[in-house]
Design an enzyme around this catalytic site. Structure first.
Site, PDB file in Angstrom:
ATOM      1  N   ASN A   1     -10.257   0.151  -0.095  1.00 51.27           N
ATOM      2  CA  ASN A   1      -8.794   0.235  -0.172  1.00 51.27           C
ATOM      3  C   ASN A   1      -8.328  -0.258  -1.544  1.00 51.27           C
ATOM      4  OD1 ASN A   1      -6.040  -0.013   0.060  1.00 51.27           O
ATOM      5  ND2 ASN A   1      -6.073  -1.124   2.007  1.00 51.27           N
TER       6      ASN A   1
ATOM      7  N   HIS B   1      -3.560   7.390   2.974  1.00 47.19           N
ATOM      8  CA  HIS B   1      -3.936   6.107   2.385  1.00 47.19           C
ATOM      9  C   HIS B   1      -5.307   5.694   2.928  1.00 47.19           C
ATOM     10  CE1 HIS B   1      -3.879   2.086   0.941  1.00 47.19           C
ATOM     11  NE2 HIS B   1      -3.688   1.535   2.125  1.00 47.19           N
TER      12      HIS B   1
ATOM     13  N   CYS C   1       0.812  -1.228   0.000  1.00 48.63           N
ATOM     14  CA  CYS C   1       0.000   0.000   0.000  1.00 48.63           C
ATOM     15  C   CYS C   1       0.842   1.275   0.000  1.00 48.63           C
ATOM     16  CB  CYS C   1      -0.950   0.000   1.188  1.00 48.63           C
ATOM     17  SG  CYS C   1      -2.232  -1.239   1.017  1.00 48.63           S
TER      18      CYS C   1
END
Ligand code: UT7
Length: 332
Positions: free
Chosen positions: A286, A256, A116
């Site tokens: 996500n 994020h 990520c």
């Protein structure tokens, strides 16, 4: 001597049409909309359904969106970086294919993977090429087809992830705008807590690994959550402190999008009002490497030249960090 900084001068995005809602997930696993929204902030995510299409499809669409918006001649792009954790194939880089498909025939291209944090690290890499003075146009794409590694019988992961892509163009700036500072870290002790166990060199694909469902992503949610909260908040606080910035100086936090509670904890540590926090987790979930460029695409019309933006991410590895960037343009 004039100092060259690396500024974002254009953005583009793409998300697939198919919407996977919490209500649809209720029919697939033991979960419910109330649990998902209160624990993660996610209402729905986008899924690339068409057979025969992978991450490159998402990346190409996002890049094409940027090119169409800017009238950029793709032949002038010198480097294409695809930040992704879900490459099309294990060998033959996704970026090489993407560059050719978008007409960036004069460019070299490579993939960059740190789960990520891939896009955050990609910003750092792209900036170094620009700051060197040797490159004038670097296209950084964050793209992930997360659904390709999701076990839709595992309620811990299938509710979180979605597919998408965002692209940004980095160009030299001599007004002091663009990337100012970065604080990037990794800790390999974290790899047991968030991983796809098989399919790589360590555990080659076999009938056994398939039967054991080891090609799907697994995470120990609570542990990852704990490290994400402390490290993302810590990195964001550090970048403020060492640049003598207060919460008043920050125009936007671009965090994020893994969990709304992690985002709130980071904003809290920075003493930042939630109206300064970019958020779109409710509609995309996500998207791994795509969360940050999707955020700036969705907020592009609100960004002003000179705005102070703090980017922050946390992901598998573990990998994390924060980047301080001054926005370089007003949208036409
Ligand atoms: O982007 C890369 C990094 N990834 C992340 O940052 C993700 C970090 N982790 C998280 O976001 C959260 O840990 C999750 C959203 C994955 C889970 O939320 P949580 O609040 O940490 O839940 P938990 O794992 O502590 O589980 C609490 C309870 C458990 O039941 P018991 O043992 O208390 O009876 C779970 O079995 O919730 C249960 N549970 C669910 N219930 C309904 C776990 N998943 C679900 C679900 N629906 N989907």
């Amino acid at each position: 001597m004039i100092k060259i900084t690396a500024a974002i001068t254009a953005v583009g995005k793409y998300v697939p049409d198919h919407v996977l809602t919490n209500e649809m997930l209720e029919k697939m696993v033991e979960t419910n909309d109330e649990w998902i929204v209160s624990r993660t902030g996610i209402k729905e995510r986008r899924i690339l359904k068409e057979p025969g299409k992978g991450t490159s499809f998402l990346a190409i669409k996002a890049a094409e969106n940027l090119i169409a918006k800017t009238k950029l001649d793709p032949k002038n792009i010198e480097l294409v970086i695809v930040a992704t954790a879900t490459q099309d194939m294990q060998a033959a880089s996704t970026a090489a294919f993407v560059a050719s498909q978008i007409g960036a025939t004069e460019a070299f291209a490579f993939d960059l993977d740190s789960a990520c944090s891939s896009f955050l690290y990609g910003m750092s890499a792209a900036a170094r090429y620009i700051e060197s003075g040797k490159y004038k146009k670097v296209l950084l794409i964050g793209a992930d087809m997360c659904s390709s590694m999701i076990d839709y019988t595992d309620r811990v992961t299938c509710i979180i992830f979605g597919d998408g892509a965002g692209a940004v163009l980095f160009e030299p700036n001599t007004e002091g705008l663009g990337l100012q500072d970065e604080y990037l870290r990794t800790d390999g002790n974290g790899r047991e807590f968030l991983k796809v166990a098989a399919g790589g060199s360590l555990s080659r694909p076999s009938i056994e690994t398939v039967n054991n469902r080891q090609h799907f992503i697994r995470q120990e949610g609570r542990t990852v959550f704990k490290f994400a909260v402390s490290n993302m908040a810590d990195a964001s606080e550090k970048i403020l402190k060492r640049n003598n910035l207060t919460n008043e100086d920050v125009t936007w936090l671009a965090p994020h999008q893994a969990n709304k509670r992690i985002i709130e904890a980071t904003a809290n540590r920075m003493n930042l009002d939630m109206n300064k926090v970019m958020m779109n987790i409710h509609k995309y979930g996500n998207t791994t490497s795509a969360t940050l460029p999707l955020l700036i695409s969705d907020y592009e019309d609100q960004l002003k030249k000179g705005d102070t933006i703090i980017f922050a991410a946390f992901g598998g590895g573990f990998s994390w960090g924060a980047i301080y960037l001054k926005w370089a343009y007003n949208q036409q």
